[in-house]
Structures are given as structure tokens and as C-alpha cells.
Design a protein around this motif. Sequence first.
Motif, mmCIF file in Angstrom:
data_model
loop_
_atom_site.group_PDB
_atom_site.id
_atom_site.type_symbol
_atom_site.label_atom_id
_atom_site.label_comp_id
_atom_site.label_asym_id
_atom_site.label_seq_id
_atom_site.Cartn_x
_atom_site.Cartn_y
_atom_site.Cartn_z
ATOM 1 N N ALA A 5 44.799 61.682 36.700
ATOM 2 C CA ALA A 5 45.380 61.400 38.016
ATOM 3 C C ALA A 5 46.102 62.619 38.579
ATOM 4 O O ALA A 5 46.050 62.883 39.784
ATOM 5 N N ASN A 6 46.786 63.362 37.716
ATOM 6 C CA ASN A 6 47.476 64.567 38.174
ATOM 7 C C ASN A 6 46.497 65.594 38.736
ATOM 8 O O ASN A 6 46.718 66.171 39.797
ATOM 9 N N LEU A 7 45.437 65.832 38.003
ATOM 10 C CA LEU A 7 44.445 66.812 38.441
ATOM 11 C C LEU A 7 43.781 66.372 39.742
ATOM 12 O O LEU A 7 43.641 67.161 40.686
ATOM 13 N N GLY A 26 55.987 58.506 42.144
ATOM 14 C CA GLY A 26 54.776 58.010 41.509
ATOM 15 C C GLY A 26 53.568 57.960 42.404
ATOM 16 O O GLY A 26 52.424 58.095 41.944
ATOM 17 N N HIS A 27 53.778 57.785 43.699
ATOM 18 C CA HIS A 27 52.641 57.692 44.611
ATOM 19 C C HIS A 27 52.031 59.052 44.946
ATOM 20 O O HIS A 27 51.025 59.110 45.657
ATOM 21 N N VAL A 28 52.605 60.126 44.416
ATOM 22 C CA VAL A 28 51.948 61.428 44.567
ATOM 23 C C VAL A 28 50.612 61.426 43.847
ATOM 24 O O VAL A 28 49.618 61.935 44.361
ATOM 25 N N MET A 29 50.560 60.831 42.649
ATOM 26 C CA MET A 29 49.343 60.891 41.834
ATOM 27 C C MET A 29 48.813 59.531 41.386
ATOM 28 O O MET A 29 47.708 59.458 40.845
ATOM 29 N N ASN A 30 49.538 58.472 41.595
ATOM 30 C CA ASN A 30 49.123 57.150 41.119
ATOM 31 C C ASN A 30 49.314 56.084 42.185
ATOM 32 O O ASN A 30 49.868 56.339 43.255
ATOM 33 N N TYR A 31 48.900 54.871 41.819
ATOM 34 C CA TYR A 31 48.956 53.711 42.718
ATOM 35 C C TYR A 31 48.975 52.473 41.836
ATOM 36 O O TYR A 31 48.435 52.470 40.725
#
Length: 379
Positions: free
Chosen positions: A83-85, A140-145
Amino acid sequence: VQGGWAGQMIGVTYGAPTEFRFLQKINDQPRNWKPEELAGALDQDDLYVEMTFAAVMDRLGLNATTEQYGEAFKDSKYHLWHANLAARRLLRRGVKAPESGNPAYNLHANDIDFQIESDFIGMMCPGLPRAAQRYAERVGHVMNYGDGVYGGVFISAMYSTAFFENDPRKVVEAGLAAIPPGSTYAQTIHDVLKWSAENSDWKKTWQLLEEKWDKDDPCPDGALRPFNIDASLNGAYVALGLLYGQRDFHKTMDIAMRGGQDSDCNPSSAGGILGVMLGYKGIPAKWTAPLAGIADKKFSYTDYSYNTIVKSTMERARQVVKEQGGVITGTAFEIPEQSPATLGLEQFRPGRVVERIELNDPRWKFQGNWQKANSGRSK
């Protein structure tokens, strides 16, 4: 706070040699951790990535927005995965946060990434899970949901609770109370709590988790494979360590690690939460003794050392406590009692994966000026 950061560092180095080596099976190999291994924590993404977001707070203040966290993340130089990538690639291509974590763009939305980067939030919100929820949702919403964000909410709420609670079961229950009950993540943790009350052997509960929850992973790397980097399953292993560890530092880390899958991240979170509960002096000296030699050395890609991230976390905690109506007098914190808020439910449930279609499959048809390139997976 000292115990929390130390617990993370010890836990990640304890589990590092086993990361993703045990998939859908219990790790039954002996583990002889050596004090010199602790220095490896300075190069662990479990720690330095979360410090990117701590630095945004230290620079811009507690009201930094999701988009501002995304801008800082976009400019990071370290290698990333999952998710980060996916999020950083999107950010660099003009997709702003929070869309960078949305499954409309990011198929890794349920992965563990924010869960392993949320520890710092709980440590700066002592006894204030509602405040922790607010910061966790922003970052958290930078990379996830959905469940990927709830993993970080769950972890940070447990840290927040551990400042004032000595019963690991109540800490896990508090983490569960912080996430929507209708989420897959909450249902998984509910099952861990239920099964751990019914079974004295953690391996029995682990088996029940496998049978019910280790399936249909939508992550492109884990679909139809034993590999599972899903936040909720790995979060269940963190809970497993806390529930069966009986406040024993080694036992807690060991069980979280032996569950397999992301087995350095899971003991890192479990060790950090228990480190807050026990306090630095409550962690056996065997584990903390080597910290003195590296406490002023910087974590990779950051301007923080162990000593300065502790200091930074304490300063943010002072700000949060005051913001939430608390009072600080000298070294005494008066903190109002606070229960978690009710979060709105969001979920990414794409359905069951039925087939993997590899790149060389003849069903793929390429048109235009496609070229083979090897830029690396983590760029």
C-alpha cells in the motif's frame, strides 16, 4: 513513551529473521535473539516510515491535513512495498491524498502498511483514544482505506489505553471499541477475543483464525497464494500475543512472531504496546541493555534518534493533552477520561479472486509503444 519506542525496536528485531518465512503455518523454529541485533532497528521501515508522519506533525502542527502528510510521503527516499508503494507512486503521478489510499486507485488498501506506522499516534495520545482516532484517520488515508485504516486505529487505541490499563485483554477490547463493529477487521478481532476466552492454547485460536479469516486476500501479491499481508489477519496476531502473553514481554513478542506472515511487524506492535503498559523499567534489562549504545544514533532517512523521538513524542503528547482539556503541572498530567468515537464504516470488499493472470499469458494484448523496463518494485 520510552517503553513504547523500545518495545517496538526490540520486537521488530526479534521477528526480523522470520518475516514472511512462515505462511499459513506456525513458526516452530527456536529463536535466540542477541543484544547486538537491536542496532538493526535503526534500519527498519517499521520505524522510520512512521517518523515521516511524526515529522510532519512536528513541523506543521497537530492540525496537518491528509494532503500535507501525502506531500511529505511523496518526497520520501526509502524503499517501499504494497500500500505504501502504490500510494507513493500515485502521489508522484498527481493523485492527491486521500485518493492515494482509496481502492479506486490502490488495490493494496486493506494491507498492513498504516497499521505498522500508527504506533507513534497512540503514544502521543495517552488515555485519549478519541484523539488517536482523529489523527489515525488523517494519516492512514494516505496509503490505506477501510480495514487498512482501521488497523492503525486499532493499534493506536491500544497504545493510548495501555498508559492506564494493566490487563492486556482490556487493552485489546479498547482497540476493538475504536473501530466500526461492521468492519471485517472488527469481526476478526471479536473472534480472537471470543476464542481466546474459550481456549487456553494460543495455537488452537491461531488455527481457528486460519480457517475463517486467512482466505480471499485481495492483495495482488497474496491472491490465491499463502502469502497474506492483510491488516486484519496480522492485527489478529498482535492481539494473539497480547492476550496469551500474560504481560510477559518475551512471551508476548514470541507468540505474535510465531503466528507467521508479517512476523517482524506484529511483535513490534505487540512489544510496543506492552512496553507502554510496563514502562521502560518494566521491560527486562536483557532486552533494553543494548539500547544505551545506540540511543543517540539516527534512524535511517530521519533526523530522529531513540532519544529525540521520545522527546518529540512527549512534546506532542503535551499538546494533545492540553487540546483535549487536560492540565499539565510540572511533570504531572491530568487527563480527562475519554471513550472512542463512533467511526463511519468504509470497506473494500472486491469479492473472491478466481484466477491469477501472469504477464506472459497469451490472453494479454499489448498495443502501442510498450517497452520492457526494470525499475525495481519499490521505486
